[in-house]
Design an enzyme around this catalytic site. Structure first.
Site, PDB file in Angstrom:
ATOM      1  N   ASP A 134     -62.030  -2.256  -9.052  1.00 34.49           N
ATOM      2  CA  ASP A 134     -62.212  -1.550 -10.318  1.00 34.49           C
ATOM      3  C   ASP A 134     -61.179  -0.454 -10.563  1.00 34.49           C
ATOM      4  O   ASP A 134     -61.101   0.083 -11.666  1.00 34.49           O
ATOM      5  CB  ASP A 134     -63.612  -0.922 -10.371  1.00 34.49           C
ATOM      6  CG  ASP A 134     -64.678  -1.984 -10.510  1.00 34.49           C
ATOM      7  OD1 ASP A 134     -64.414  -2.977 -11.196  1.00 34.49           O
ATOM      8  OD2 ASP A 134     -65.762  -1.817  -9.934  1.00 34.49           O
TER       9      ASP A 134
ATOM     10  N   HIS B  92     -65.936   0.831  -0.666  1.00 43.37           N
ATOM     11  CA  HIS B  92     -66.601  -0.457  -0.815  1.00 43.37           C
ATOM     12  C   HIS B  92     -67.483  -0.686   0.393  1.00 43.37           C
ATOM     13  O   HIS B  92     -67.111  -0.323   1.508  1.00 43.37           O
ATOM     14  CB  HIS B  92     -65.568  -1.586  -0.934  1.00 43.37           C
ATOM     15  CG  HIS B  92     -66.126  -2.825  -1.541  1.00 43.37           C
ATOM     16  ND1 HIS B  92     -66.831  -3.745  -0.812  1.00 43.37           N
ATOM     17  CD2 HIS B  92     -66.101  -3.285  -2.813  1.00 43.37           C
ATOM     18  CE1 HIS B  92     -67.207  -4.725  -1.622  1.00 43.37           C
ATOM     19  NE2 HIS B  92     -66.787  -4.476  -2.837  1.00 43.37           N
TER      20      HIS B  92
HETATM   21  N1  CMC Z   1     -65.723   9.169  -3.488  1.00 42.12           N
HETATM   22  C1  CMC Z   1     -66.052  10.122  -2.589  1.00 42.12           C
HETATM   23  N2  CMC Z   1     -66.758   9.871  -1.457  1.00 42.12           N
HETATM   24  C2  CMC Z   1     -67.150   8.609  -1.229  1.00 42.12           C
HETATM   25  C3  CMC Z   1     -66.846   7.573  -2.128  1.00 42.12           C
HETATM   26  C4  CMC Z   1     -66.104   7.882  -3.288  1.00 42.12           C
HETATM   27  N3  CMC Z   1     -65.785   6.931  -4.168  1.00 42.12           N
HETATM   28  N4  CMC Z   1     -67.369   6.412  -1.669  1.00 42.12           N
HETATM   29  C5  CMC Z   1     -67.991   6.725  -0.529  1.00 42.12           C
HETATM   30  N5  CMC Z   1     -67.857   8.042  -0.257  1.00 42.12           N
HETATM   31  C6  CMC Z   1     -68.346   8.749   0.941  1.00 42.12           C
HETATM   32  C7  CMC Z   1     -69.837   8.977   0.869  1.00 42.12           C
HETATM   33  O1  CMC Z   1     -70.143  10.216   0.250  1.00 42.12           O
HETATM   34  C8  CMC Z   1     -70.214   8.932   2.326  1.00 42.12           C
HETATM   35  O2  CMC Z   1     -69.819  10.146   2.899  1.00 42.12           O
HETATM   36  P1  CMC Z   1     -70.691  10.783   4.130  1.00 42.12           P
HETATM   37  O3  CMC Z   1     -70.554   9.793   5.256  1.00 42.12           O
HETATM   38  O4  CMC Z   1     -70.045  12.112   4.399  1.00 42.12           O
HETATM   39  O5  CMC Z   1     -72.099  10.907   3.627  1.00 42.12           O
HETATM   40  C9  CMC Z   1     -69.295   7.856   2.906  1.00 42.12           C
HETATM   41  O6  CMC Z   1     -68.138   7.870   2.057  1.00 42.12           O
HETATM   42  C10 CMC Z   1     -69.912   6.466   2.920  1.00 42.12           C
HETATM   43  O7  CMC Z   1     -70.288   6.136   1.572  1.00 42.12           O
HETATM   44  P2  CMC Z   1     -71.601   5.363   1.160  1.00 42.12           P
HETATM   45  O8  CMC Z   1     -71.981   5.739  -0.230  1.00 42.12           O
HETATM   46  O9  CMC Z   1     -72.638   5.531   2.229  1.00 42.12           O
HETATM   47  O10 CMC Z   1     -71.076   3.867   1.216  1.00 42.12           O
HETATM   48  P3  CMC Z   1     -71.782   2.619   0.598  1.00 42.12           P
HETATM   49  O11 CMC Z   1     -71.249   1.441   1.340  1.00 42.12           O
HETATM   50  O12 CMC Z   1     -73.255   2.800   0.547  1.00 42.12           O
HETATM   51  O13 CMC Z   1     -71.276   2.613  -0.929  1.00 42.12           O
HETATM   52  C11 CMC Z   1     -69.907   2.310  -2.828  1.00 42.12           C
HETATM   53  C12 CMC Z   1     -70.220   1.852  -1.385  1.00 42.12           C
HETATM   54  C13 CMC Z   1     -68.936   1.324  -3.454  1.00 42.12           C
HETATM   55  C14 CMC Z   1     -71.206   2.291  -3.671  1.00 42.12           C
HETATM   56  C15 CMC Z   1     -69.308   3.739  -2.787  1.00 42.12           C
HETATM   57  O14 CMC Z   1     -68.093   3.718  -2.039  1.00 42.12           O
HETATM   58  C16 CMC Z   1     -69.068   4.307  -4.171  1.00 42.12           C
HETATM   59  O15 CMC Z   1     -69.978   4.884  -4.766  1.00 42.12           O
HETATM   60  N6  CMC Z   1     -67.829   4.138  -4.746  1.00 42.12           N
HETATM   61  C17 CMC Z   1     -67.583   4.566  -6.091  1.00 42.12           C
HETATM   62  C18 CMC Z   1     -68.156   3.544  -7.056  1.00 42.12           C
HETATM   63  C19 CMC Z   1     -67.332   2.269  -7.108  1.00 42.12           C
HETATM   64  O16 CMC Z   1     -66.104   2.301  -7.172  1.00 42.12           O
HETATM   65  N7  CMC Z   1     -68.038   1.118  -7.133  1.00 42.12           N
HETATM   66  C20 CMC Z   1     -67.386  -0.174  -7.265  1.00 42.12           C
HETATM   67  C21 CMC Z   1     -67.564  -1.047  -6.065  1.00 42.12           C
HETATM   68  S1  CMC Z   1     -66.428  -2.439  -6.110  1.00 42.12           S
HETATM   69  C22 CMC Z   1     -67.021  -3.417  -7.347  1.00 42.12           C
HETATM   70  C23 CMC Z   1     -68.198  -4.202  -6.917  1.00 42.12           C
HETATM   71  O17 CMC Z   1     -68.049  -5.049  -6.014  1.00 42.12           O
HETATM   72  O18 CMC Z   1     -69.270  -3.974  -7.481  1.00 42.12           O
END
Ligand code: CMC
Length: 449
Positions: free
Chosen positions: A365, A308
């Site tokens: 989720d 998140h």
């Molecule tokens: N599985 C594997 N790796 C992950 C995941 C995951 N679910 N989430 C983040 N990472 C890794 C990502 O690859 C990155 O790694 P590195 O630093 O080596 O490049 C690191 O963790 C930071 O991730 P990010 O994508 O830069 O983080 P963000 O804050 O931009 O994204 C997120 C947040 C929620 C979009 C992301 O964690 C994600 O895609 N999660 C899966 C989708 C999900 O469950 N979304 C629902 C969010 S909660 C409901 C809502 O409020 O909408």
């Protein structure tokens, strides 16, 4: 709490120039540099892709401390609201700012019940859409279409009526979009039922067979709606605010929020979670192998429902849902395989260095889809359920934004990285260049004609 000793200004040095910018404090001690005078003073703007360090407004609706896993609506901890309140009570709290009195809550229920019906011409609206349409764009289109029935609200009373209409009609629209997709007749709302029982009946009753709602399921759904009701400046809420900042119609703003919510990185993740669990169950059933894939940068798989932008500890909503999930699945005896896989994935991920070092925990989720599946709600309706829950939050932010004395149309700036000025080249001097697929198709069509 705010720290009275914290500096009230920040000095920014740029070359030989130095500017002093004010530091604002929130009631829970978060601090922000107010850069609203930055461009006028220095010619500089700030750049913050994904807005990870940018506050877009000052708000009194929801407080989140992502490091400590705290979520409060109007100051009330989510755990207490989840245990003791109802969705309509929370809707009032978010929209009005205070918990309703008994009389106010009764009046709200009464008002909502009086507005659950959709205009009869809406049946034609649904039948004009393709049967296999995803219910999210159907919901977005139908909510946007409400603006054609209810004119632009101007007075306080008309704005209030629009808010009530949205709260009342959203479950009817959501259930109609499902009934349309499975080719069943639409079931009219039954106003003797509570908010969630009414929705479940509109989803699952048919003209041939009544549907008796299980109070456990109605309560579980009410809880899910409470947990989704607001989450401060997330993608869809920021969308509602941005669209609303042009003073667009409320229904249009909510419709844009629904569209933003649909994406798999936002509300669409609950659908992705259950598809992930299903694919593991249908495959080799190995949670270990899936976690390994989620860590592999050459693999597109992610552990959906994990991670998140704000929470860097356990999402408090996921903790509540995990408990409810066990209760619902235990009572109904369904989806236990999904729940087992989810719990195994969580166990592996929470002890894995990759997830620990990146502070990735289950989000709201992760368990919601397992509960929806146990209730019989189809996968493509999961994000619609999220939208139903998030509605009071969107409304509250729309109202707060309009009442804000600092309210201006939202208009971010950019750092331009394109071509610098160059003179127009007449077409006959441009040469052939690479031929696009479209140009080739056009040439073939002209040759054949
Ligand atoms: N599985 C594997 N790796 C992950 C995941 C995951 N679910 N989430 C983040 N990472 C890794 C990502 O690859 C990155 O790694 P590195 O630093 O080596 O490049 C690191 O963790 C930071 O991730 P990010 O994508 O830069 O983080 P963000 O804050 O931009 O994204 C997120 C947040 C929620 C979009 C992301 O964690 C994600 O895609 N999660 C899966 C989708 C999900 O469950 N979304 C629902 C969010 S909660 C409901 C809502 O409020 O909408």
């Amino acid at each position: 709490m705010s720290d009275p000793a914290a500096p009230k200004t920040v000095n920014l040095r740029y070359g030989d120039e130095s500017v002093e910018l004010p530091v604002l404090s929130g009631t829970e001690g978060e601090r922000a540099i107010d850069v609203s005078s930055l461009r006028a003073k220095t010619g500089l703007i700030t750049l913050d892709s994904g807005y990870g360090n940018t506050g877009s407004c000052q708000s009194a609706i929801t407080f989140i401390d992502g490091e400590r896993g705290i979520l409060r609506y109007r100051g009330y901890p989510i755990e207490q609201l989840a245990e003791r309140s109802s969705f309509l009570e929370v809707a009032w709290l978010l929209i009005k700012g205070e918990l309703p009195s008994r009389a106010e809550l009764a009046a709200l229920r009464e008002e909502v019940v009086r507005h659950t019906l959709l205009h009869e011409s809406f049946t034609q609206f649904f039948s004009a859409l393709p049967r296999d349409a995803h219910p999210m764009p159907v919901l977005a289109a139908a909510v946007g279409a409400l603006a054609t029935f209810y004119q632009e609200p101007e007075s306080e009373q008309l704005i209030h009526d629009s808010c009530i209409r949205l709260l009342a009609k959203m479950p009817t629209i959501a259930a109609y979009s499902y009934k349309h997709s499975i080719g069943q007749p639409l079931i009219y709302p039954q106003n003797s039922l509570d908010y969630c029982s009414n929705f479940l009946r509109m989803m699952f009753a048919t003209p041939c067979e009544e549907y008796a709602t299980d109070p456990l399921l109605a309560r579980a759904l009410d809880l899910l709606l409470i947990l989704h009701a607001d989450h401060e400046q997330n993608c869809s809420t920021s969308t509602v605010r941005l669209v609303g900042s042009s003073q667009a119609n409320l229904f249009a703003c909510i419709s844009s929020g629904i569209s933003a919510l649909w994406g798999p990185l936002h509300g669409g993740a609950n659908q992705q979670v259950i598809e992930m669990l299903q694919s593991i169950a249908d495959g080799d059933g190995s949670a270990e192998r899936f976690v390994a894939r989620a860590k592999d940068k050459n693999d597109t798989a992610r552990l959906m429902g994990f991670g998140h932008r704000i929470y860097k500890s356990y999402d408090p909503r996921a903790a509540i849902l995990k408990k409810t999930c066990k209760e619902v699945v235990g009572k109904l005896g369904t989806s236990s395989r999904m729940l087992e896989i989810a719990m195994k994935l969580e166990e592996i991920a929470l002890s894995d260095e990759y997830f620990i070092s990146r502070k990735l925990y289950p989000n709201v989720d992760f368990y919601s889809g397992v509960i929806y599946t146990a209730m019989g709600i189809p996968v493509n309706m999961f994000t619609v359920m999220f939208a139903m829950g998030r509605l009071p939050g969107w409304i509250a932010h729309w109202l707060e934004m309009r009442a804000d004395p600092a309210f201006r149309i939202g208009r971010p700036r950019q750092i331009y990285q394109g071509a610098t000025e160059r003179a127009y080249i007449p077409i006959e001097k441009r040469g052939e260049g690479p031929v696009s697929r479209l140009a080739r198709r056009h040439a073939r069509a002209s040759a054949g004609a």
